[in-house]
Design a protein around this motif. Structure first.
Motif, PDB file in Angstrom:
ATOM      1  N   PRO A  22       0.798  -1.224   0.000  1.00 46.94           N
ATOM      2  CA  PRO A  22       0.000   0.000   0.000  1.00 46.94           C
ATOM      3  C   PRO A  22       0.835   1.280   0.000  1.00 46.94           C
ATOM      4  CG  PRO A  22      -0.231  -1.165   2.085  1.00 46.94           C
ATOM      5  CD  PRO A  22       0.565  -2.035   1.174  1.00 46.94           C
ATOM      6  N   GLU A  23       2.046   1.231   0.566  1.00 47.72           N
ATOM      7  CA  GLU A  23       2.862   2.442   0.591  1.00 47.72           C
ATOM      8  C   GLU A  23       3.291   2.875  -0.809  1.00 47.72           C
ATOM      9  OE1 GLU A  23       5.265  -1.171   1.091  1.00 47.72           O
ATOM     10  OE2 GLU A  23       3.690  -0.365   2.338  1.00 47.72           O
ATOM     11  N   ASP A  24       3.455   1.927  -1.716  1.00 47.79           N
ATOM     12  CA  ASP A  24       3.821   2.243  -3.098  1.00 47.79           C
ATOM     13  C   ASP A  24       2.601   2.409  -3.997  1.00 47.79           C
ATOM     14  OD1 ASP A  24       6.557   2.230  -2.619  1.00 47.79           O
ATOM     15  OD2 ASP A  24       6.716   0.077  -2.935  1.00 47.79           O
ATOM     16  N   GLU A  25       1.456   1.937  -3.560  1.00 46.03           N
ATOM     17  CA  GLU A  25       0.262   2.017  -4.395  1.00 46.03           C
ATOM     18  C   GLU A  25      -0.146   3.465  -4.659  1.00 46.03           C
ATOM     19  OE1 GLU A  25      -4.323   0.475  -4.718  1.00 46.03           O
ATOM     20  OE2 GLU A  25      -2.985  -0.577  -3.354  1.00 46.03           O
ATOM     21  N   GLY A  26       0.060   4.328  -3.689  1.00 39.13           N
ATOM     22  CA  GLY A  26      -0.260   5.741  -3.889  1.00 39.13           C
ATOM     23  C   GLY A  26       0.548   6.348  -5.025  1.00 39.13           C
ATOM     24  N   LEU A  27       1.830   6.033  -5.063  1.00 36.15           N
ATOM     25  CA  LEU A  27       2.689   6.510  -6.152  1.00 36.15           C
ATOM     26  C   LEU A  27       2.253   5.922  -7.484  1.00 36.15           C
ATOM     27  CD1 LEU A  27       6.156   6.190  -4.384  1.00 36.15           C
ATOM     28  CD2 LEU A  27       4.926   8.295  -4.910  1.00 36.15           C
ATOM     29  N   LEU A  28       1.920   4.647  -7.459  1.00 39.76           N
ATOM     30  CA  LEU A  28       1.470   3.970  -8.673  1.00 39.76           C
ATOM     31  C   LEU A  28       0.169   4.594  -9.187  1.00 39.76           C
ATOM     32  CD1 LEU A  28       2.078   1.617 -10.595  1.00 39.76           C
ATOM     33  CD2 LEU A  28       0.822   0.132  -9.037  1.00 39.76           C
ATOM     34  N   ARG A  29      -0.757   4.860  -8.296  1.00 41.83           N
ATOM     35  CA  ARG A  29      -2.031   5.471  -8.689  1.00 41.83           C
ATOM     36  C   ARG A  29      -1.827   6.884  -9.236  1.00 41.83           C
ATOM     37  NH1 ARG A  29      -6.444   2.929  -7.823  1.00 41.83           N
ATOM     38  NH2 ARG A  29      -7.759   4.776  -7.806  1.00 41.83           N
ATOM     39  N   SER A  30      -0.933   7.631  -8.609  1.00 43.74           N
ATOM     40  CA  SER A  30      -0.644   8.983  -9.074  1.00 43.74           C
ATOM     41  C   SER A  30      -0.087   8.961 -10.497  1.00 43.74           C
ATOM     42  CB  SER A  30       0.351   9.644  -8.114  1.00 43.74           C
ATOM     43  OG  SER A  30       0.717  10.909  -8.583  1.00 43.74           O
ATOM     44  N   ARG A  31       0.842   8.067 -10.736  1.00 41.06           N
ATOM     45  CA  ARG A  31       1.438   7.954 -12.079  1.00 41.06           C
ATOM     46  C   ARG A  31       0.406   7.464 -13.085  1.00 41.06           C
ATOM     47  NH1 ARG A  31       4.816   9.929 -15.605  1.00 41.06           N
ATOM     48  NH2 ARG A  31       5.768   8.338 -16.868  1.00 41.06           N
ATOM     49  N   ALA A  32      -0.424   6.527 -12.690  1.00 40.88           N
ATOM     50  CA  ALA A  32      -1.466   6.017 -13.587  1.00 40.88           C
ATOM     51  C   ALA A  32      -2.441   7.123 -13.969  1.00 40.88           C
ATOM     52  CB  ALA A  32      -2.203   4.854 -12.930  1.00 40.88           C
ATOM     53  N   LYS A  33      -2.745   7.991 -13.018  1.00 41.91           N
ATOM     54  CA  LYS A  33      -3.647   9.118 -13.308  1.00 41.91           C
ATOM     55  C   LYS A  33      -3.007  10.060 -14.327  1.00 41.91           C
ATOM     56  CE  LYS A  33      -6.465  12.615 -11.090  1.00 41.91           C
ATOM     57  NZ  LYS A  33      -6.868  13.217  -9.817  1.00 41.91           N
ATOM     58  N   GLU A  34      -1.718  10.344 -14.155  1.00 44.75           N
ATOM     59  CA  GLU A  34      -0.997  11.204 -15.101  1.00 44.75           C
ATOM     60  C   GLU A  34      -1.021  10.636 -16.522  1.00 44.75           C
ATOM     61  OE1 GLU A  34       3.028  11.850 -13.829  1.00 44.75           O
ATOM     62  OE2 GLU A  34       2.387  12.553 -11.861  1.00 44.75           O
ATOM     63  N   GLU A  35      -0.948   9.321 -16.627  1.00 46.56           N
ATOM     64  CA  GLU A  35      -0.889   8.654 -17.925  1.00 46.56           C
ATOM     65  C   GLU A  35      -2.271   8.267 -18.463  1.00 46.56           C
ATOM     66  OE1 GLU A  35       1.863   8.282 -19.731  1.00 46.56           O
ATOM     67  OE2 GLU A  35       3.089   9.208 -18.175  1.00 46.56           O
ATOM     68  N   ASP A  36      -3.320   8.656 -17.747  1.00 50.46           N
ATOM     69  CA  ASP A  36      -4.698   8.342 -18.135  1.00 50.46           C
ATOM     70  C   ASP A  36      -4.950   6.832 -18.235  1.00 50.46           C
ATOM     71  OD1 ASP A  36      -7.359   8.950 -18.747  1.00 50.46           O
ATOM     72  OD2 ASP A  36      -6.959   8.915 -20.908  1.00 50.46           O
ATOM     73  N   VAL A  37      -4.400   6.098 -17.266  1.00 55.32           N
ATOM     74  CA  VAL A  37      -4.600   4.646 -17.224  1.00 55.32           C
ATOM     75  C   VAL A  37      -5.085   4.188 -15.848  1.00 55.32           C
ATOM     76  CG1 VAL A  37      -2.985   4.129 -19.107  1.00 55.32           C
ATOM     77  CG2 VAL A  37      -2.141   4.212 -16.751  1.00 55.32           C
ATOM     78  N   LEU A  38      -5.659   5.105 -15.084  1.00 56.29           N
ATOM     79  CA  LEU A  38      -6.149   4.747 -13.753  1.00 56.29           C
ATOM     80  C   LEU A  38      -7.235   3.682 -13.842  1.00 56.29           C
ATOM     81  CD1 LEU A  38      -5.722   5.316 -10.792  1.00 56.29           C
ATOM     82  CD2 LEU A  38      -7.365   7.181 -10.958  1.00 56.29           C
ATOM     83  N   ASP A  39      -8.064   3.755 -14.874  1.00 57.98           N
ATOM     84  CA  ASP A  39      -9.095   2.728 -15.053  1.00 57.98           C
ATOM     85  C   ASP A  39      -8.474   1.350 -15.277  1.00 57.98           C
ATOM     86  OD1 ASP A  39      -8.111   3.620 -17.534  1.00 57.98           O
ATOM     87  OD2 ASP A  39     -10.015   3.302 -18.561  1.00 57.98           O
TER      88      ASP A  39
END
Length: 74
Positions: A22-39
């Motif tokens: 979970p500590e890295d998931e926030g970073l992963l989600r942030s990057r996914a949002k930037e790349e428009d791949v959060l879905d």
């Protein structure tokens, strides 16, 4: 690649990234949002949770990823 090029192996790589915790998931989600791949990340996370819960073999997990990526919108 999972979302835009329909690469199942990249869905599996996403599952591996989620294993970091979970500590890295926030970073992963942030990057996914930037790349428009959060879905796509959310879909991979949902599939990973199902695979773990049902103790699915790798072939079944791959089938779920392939089905999910075909349904994703670009």
């Amino acid at each position: 690649s999972f979302k835009y090029w329909k690469s199942a192996i990249d869905g599996l790589n996403g599952m591996k990234l989620l294993e970091a915790g979970p500590e890295d998931e926030g970073l992963l989600r942030s990057r996914a949002k930037e790349e428009d791949v959060l879905d796509a990340l959310d879909l991979v996370k949902k599939i990973r949770e199902e695979v773990i819960r049902k103790k699915m073999p790798p072939a079944e997990a791959n089938r779920l990823l392939e089905t999910g990526m075909r349904r994703m919108k670009k």
